[in-house]
Motif scaffolding. Sequence first.
Motif, PDB file in Angstrom:
ATOM      1  N   ALA A  11     -24.273  -8.565  31.454  1.00 45.26           N
ATOM      2  CA  ALA A  11     -24.235  -7.118  30.689  1.00 45.26           C
ATOM      3  C   ALA A  11     -25.784  -6.759  30.485  1.00 45.26           C
ATOM      4  O   ALA A  11     -26.297  -5.670  30.467  1.00 45.26           O
ATOM      5  N   ARG A  12     -26.739  -8.115  29.934  1.00 44.76           N
ATOM      6  CA  ARG A  12     -27.846  -7.700  29.843  1.00 44.76           C
ATOM      7  C   ARG A  12     -28.823  -7.556  30.568  1.00 44.76           C
ATOM      8  O   ARG A  12     -29.911  -7.096  30.435  1.00 44.76           O
ATOM      9  N   HIS A  13     -28.414  -8.302  31.864  1.00 48.54           N
ATOM     10  CA  HIS A  13     -29.541  -8.430  32.972  1.00 48.54           C
ATOM     11  C   HIS A  13     -29.346  -8.107  34.315  1.00 48.54           C
ATOM     12  O   HIS A  13     -29.806  -7.798  35.162  1.00 48.54           O
ATOM     13  N   ALA A  14     -28.104  -8.268  34.486  1.00 50.25           N
ATOM     14  CA  ALA A  14     -27.824  -8.324  35.947  1.00 50.25           C
ATOM     15  C   ALA A  14     -27.628  -6.506  36.414  1.00 50.25           C
ATOM     16  O   ALA A  14     -27.539  -6.842  37.725  1.00 50.25           O
ATOM     17  N   ARG A  15     -27.335  -5.211  36.481  1.00 47.21           N
ATOM     18  CA  ARG A  15     -27.294  -4.352  36.415  1.00 47.21           C
ATOM     19  C   ARG A  15     -25.860  -4.265  37.488  1.00 47.21           C
ATOM     20  O   ARG A  15     -26.332  -3.773  38.450  1.00 47.21           O
TER      21      ARG A  15
ATOM     22  N   ASP B 208     -22.864  -8.995  41.284  1.00 47.45           N
ATOM     23  CA  ASP B 208     -23.136  -8.637  42.968  1.00 47.45           C
ATOM     24  C   ASP B 208     -25.003  -8.016  42.383  1.00 47.45           C
ATOM     25  O   ASP B 208     -24.953  -6.991  42.363  1.00 47.45           O
ATOM     26  N   GLY B 209     -25.270  -8.289  41.241  1.00 52.03           N
ATOM     27  CA  GLY B 209     -26.608  -7.418  40.896  1.00 52.03           C
ATOM     28  C   GLY B 209     -28.061  -7.634  40.956  1.00 52.03           C
ATOM     29  O   GLY B 209     -27.913  -8.435  41.890  1.00 52.03           O
ATOM     30  N   GLN B 210     -28.507  -7.539  40.032  1.00 57.44           N
ATOM     31  CA  GLN B 210     -30.260  -7.871  41.193  1.00 57.44           C
ATOM     32  C   GLN B 210     -30.325  -8.997  41.764  1.00 57.44           C
ATOM     33  O   GLN B 210     -31.539  -9.920  42.025  1.00 57.44           O
ATOM     34  N   GLY B 211     -29.748  -9.746  40.261  1.00 55.08           N
ATOM     35  CA  GLY B 211     -30.402 -11.842  40.338  1.00 55.08           C
ATOM     36  C   GLY B 211     -31.954 -11.775  40.029  1.00 55.08           C
ATOM     37  O   GLY B 211     -32.085 -11.284  39.135  1.00 55.08           O
ATOM     38  N   ALA B 212     -32.319 -12.906  40.142  1.00 53.40           N
ATOM     39  CA  ALA B 212     -33.264 -13.991  39.858  1.00 53.40           C
ATOM     40  C   ALA B 212     -33.659 -14.520  41.035  1.00 53.40           C
ATOM     41  O   ALA B 212     -33.774 -15.088  41.445  1.00 53.40           O
ATOM     42  N   ALA B 213     -35.527 -14.338  41.110  1.00 56.96           N
ATOM     43  CA  ALA B 213     -36.168 -15.496  41.275  1.00 56.96           C
ATOM     44  C   ALA B 213     -35.916 -16.757  40.995  1.00 56.96           C
ATOM     45  O   ALA B 213     -35.471 -17.632  39.398  1.00 56.96           O
ATOM     46  N   PRO B 214     -35.494 -17.788  41.821  1.00 59.21           N
ATOM     47  CA  PRO B 214     -35.175 -19.400  40.860  1.00 59.21           C
ATOM     48  C   PRO B 214     -36.210 -19.475  40.106  1.00 59.21           C
ATOM     49  O   PRO B 214     -36.075 -20.107  39.145  1.00 59.21           O
TER      50      PRO B 214
END
Length: 186
Positions: A105-109, A131-137
Amino acid sequence: WSSDVCSSDLWTSHQPADVHGAALAVLAGANHVQDVLRDMLRRLRPAGLDELGLSAALEHFIGNWRARNPATQVTLAVEGAIDELNEQQNMTCYRIVQEALNNVARHARARTAAVTLRREASHVELMVRDDGQGAAPAAESKGFGLIGMRERIEALGGQFAVESAAGQGFLVRASFPAAHGTGSPA
């Protein structure tokens, strides 16, 4: 009570309406504190986890999560004898799902998220995927939420991993031995 507080001058200087108003203010404050404490206890111990079991508690939590986050479709799949886990395992699974979906809810979109909880004969596997924006390692290990999830799983003798890449969504994967019996809450 000190002699100043109990002196007759103090008590006689106030009209009954002043005392009544002060008593109502104290009562309102006490009611507010009670409401805050009740809410804190509810968050510490999820409603229904003990009475209804882990599956029903997760369904309830996810139903409330969907109402607060209608833009993200979330599914729950539960397989195996999940409701036979001990208290510590139940609480750990619940808290990981809670934290992972709060991160969605906070970060993924994300448009979708899936929670899968599976019990095999020897272990339990929990996955939360979006299936959101993910994150760099490098960004994956900075949050206290992920650290807390890892610590909870490791306390059960399990393994915790996250998989993500920018634009590729996020996967939280946890597994731990499927011990029987009661345990202390995590």
